[in-house]
Motif scaffolding. Sequence first.
Motif, PDB file in Angstrom:
ATOM      1  N   ALA A 158       0.810  -1.214   0.000  1.00 39.65           N
ATOM      2  CA  ALA A 158       0.000   0.000   0.000  1.00 39.65           C
ATOM      3  C   ALA A 158       0.849   1.272   0.000  1.00 39.65           C
ATOM      4  O   ALA A 158       0.316   2.361  -0.202  1.00 39.65           O
ATOM      5  CB  ALA A 158      -0.923   0.007   1.210  1.00 39.65           C
ATOM      6  N   ARG A 159       2.145   1.146   0.236  1.00 42.65           N
ATOM      7  CA  ARG A 159       3.009   2.324   0.262  1.00 42.65           C
ATOM      8  C   ARG A 159       3.059   2.999  -1.103  1.00 42.65           C
ATOM      9  O   ARG A 159       2.905   2.352  -2.130  1.00 42.65           O
ATOM     10  CB  ARG A 159       4.441   1.923   0.628  1.00 42.65           C
ATOM     11  N   GLU A 160       3.338   4.294  -1.062  1.00 45.47           N
ATOM     12  CA  GLU A 160       3.470   5.042  -2.299  1.00 45.47           C
ATOM     13  C   GLU A 160       4.740   4.598  -3.012  1.00 45.47           C
ATOM     14  O   GLU A 160       5.792   4.467  -2.403  1.00 45.47           O
ATOM     15  CB  GLU A 160       3.542   6.534  -1.986  1.00 45.47           C
ATOM     16  N   LYS A 161       4.628   4.351  -4.299  1.00 45.90           N
ATOM     17  CA  LYS A 161       5.766   3.885  -5.080  1.00 45.90           C
ATOM     18  C   LYS A 161       6.268   5.009  -5.973  1.00 45.90           C
ATOM     19  O   LYS A 161       5.499   5.870  -6.382  1.00 45.90           O
ATOM     20  CB  LYS A 161       5.349   2.683  -5.935  1.00 45.90           C
ATOM     21  N   PRO A 162       7.586   5.035  -6.257  1.00 45.16           N
ATOM     22  CA  PRO A 162       8.103   6.082  -7.146  1.00 45.16           C
ATOM     23  C   PRO A 162       7.551   5.907  -8.553  1.00 45.16           C
ATOM     24  O   PRO A 162       7.197   4.794  -8.940  1.00 45.16           O
ATOM     25  CB  PRO A 162       9.616   5.856  -7.117  1.00 45.16           C
ATOM     26  N   PRO A 163       7.460   6.994  -9.305  1.00 47.27           N
ATOM     27  CA  PRO A 163       6.949   6.885 -10.671  1.00 47.27           C
ATOM     28  C   PRO A 163       7.856   6.005 -11.520  1.00 47.27           C
ATOM     29  O   PRO A 163       9.058   5.933 -11.284  1.00 47.27           O
ATOM     30  CB  PRO A 163       6.942   8.323 -11.171  1.00 47.27           C
ATOM     31  N   ARG A 164       7.267   5.350 -12.492  1.00 42.06           N
ATOM     32  CA  ARG A 164       8.035   4.451 -13.352  1.00 42.06           C
ATOM     33  C   ARG A 164       8.198   5.069 -14.726  1.00 42.06           C
ATOM     34  O   ARG A 164       7.244   5.539 -15.317  1.00 42.06           O
ATOM     35  CB  ARG A 164       7.312   3.109 -13.478  1.00 42.06           C
ATOM     36  N   GLY A 165       9.438   5.045 -15.207  1.00 42.48           N
ATOM     37  CA  GLY A 165       9.711   5.508 -16.555  1.00 42.48           C
ATOM     38  C   GLY A 165       9.714   7.018 -16.681  1.00 42.48           C
ATOM     39  O   GLY A 165       9.493   7.754 -15.727  1.00 42.48           O
ATOM     40  N   GLY A 166      10.002   7.475 -17.859  1.00 39.83           N
ATOM     41  CA  GLY A 166       9.954   8.898 -18.155  1.00 39.83           C
ATOM     42  C   GLY A 166      11.121   9.672 -17.590  1.00 39.83           C
ATOM     43  O   GLY A 166      12.206   9.152 -17.344  1.00 39.83           O
ATOM     44  N   ARG A 167      10.892  10.944 -17.368  1.00 41.90           N
ATOM     45  CA  ARG A 167      11.942  11.866 -16.955  1.00 41.90           C
ATOM     46  C   ARG A 167      12.555  11.482 -15.621  1.00 41.90           C
ATOM     47  O   ARG A 167      13.769  11.556 -15.435  1.00 41.90           O
ATOM     48  CB  ARG A 167      11.341  13.265 -16.881  1.00 41.90           C
ATOM     49  N   GLU A 169      16.521  10.871 -14.869  1.00 41.10           N
ATOM     50  CA  GLU A 169      17.267  11.688 -13.909  1.00 41.10           C
ATOM     51  C   GLU A 169      17.972  10.814 -12.878  1.00 41.10           C
ATOM     52  O   GLU A 169      19.105  11.073 -12.501  1.00 41.10           O
ATOM     53  CB  GLU A 169      16.325  12.657 -13.200  1.00 41.10           C
ATOM     54  N   GLN A 170      17.299   9.783 -12.436  1.00 40.76           N
ATOM     55  CA  GLN A 170      17.906   8.886 -11.458  1.00 40.76           C
ATOM     56  C   GLN A 170      19.113   8.163 -12.061  1.00 40.76           C
ATOM     57  O   GLN A 170      20.125   7.983 -11.402  1.00 40.76           O
ATOM     58  CB  GLN A 170      16.883   7.857 -10.966  1.00 40.76           C
ATOM     59  N   ALA A 171      18.990   7.733 -13.315  1.00 43.78           N
ATOM     60  CA  ALA A 171      20.077   7.021 -13.976  1.00 43.78           C
ATOM     61  C   ALA A 171      21.258   7.955 -14.235  1.00 43.78           C
ATOM     62  O   ALA A 171      22.415   7.534 -14.167  1.00 43.78           O
ATOM     63  CB  ALA A 171      19.588   6.405 -15.276  1.00 43.78           C
ATOM     64  N   ALA A 172      20.987   9.219 -14.527  1.00 41.32           N
ATOM     65  CA  ALA A 172      22.044  10.169 -14.856  1.00 41.32           C
ATOM     66  C   ALA A 172      22.640  10.824 -13.619  1.00 41.32           C
ATOM     67  O   ALA A 172      23.623  11.565 -13.724  1.00 41.32           O
ATOM     68  CB  ALA A 172      21.495  11.248 -15.786  1.00 41.32           C
ATOM     69  N   ARG A 173      22.070  10.563 -12.458  1.00 42.01           N
ATOM     70  CA  ARG A 173      22.522  11.237 -11.238  1.00 42.01           C
ATOM     71  C   ARG A 173      23.973  10.889 -10.917  1.00 42.01           C
ATOM     72  O   ARG A 173      24.746  11.750 -10.512  1.00 42.01           O
ATOM     73  CB  ARG A 173      21.619  10.843 -10.072  1.00 42.01           C
TER      74      ARG A 173
END
Length: 58
Positions: free
Chosen positions: A29-38, A42-46
């Motif tokens: 039920a926890r909030e999950k981070p958005p999948r895909g897109g910007r 950003e996470q990959a390029a961090r």
Amino acid sequence: MSVPTDGPPIPPESPVQRALRLKQEAIAAREKPPRGGRFQREQAARIATGKSKPWMSR
């Protein structure tokens, strides 16, 4: 389709099984981070390549 009633009865849930089921439901039920897109880009390029191992640089 009918529900078979001649099968073995389902045993009641043990306290440990109940706790595990409740824990898994709470995690799901926890909030999950958005999948895909910007966000994902950003996470990959961090962390730039090689930045995680500074001792490998010359």
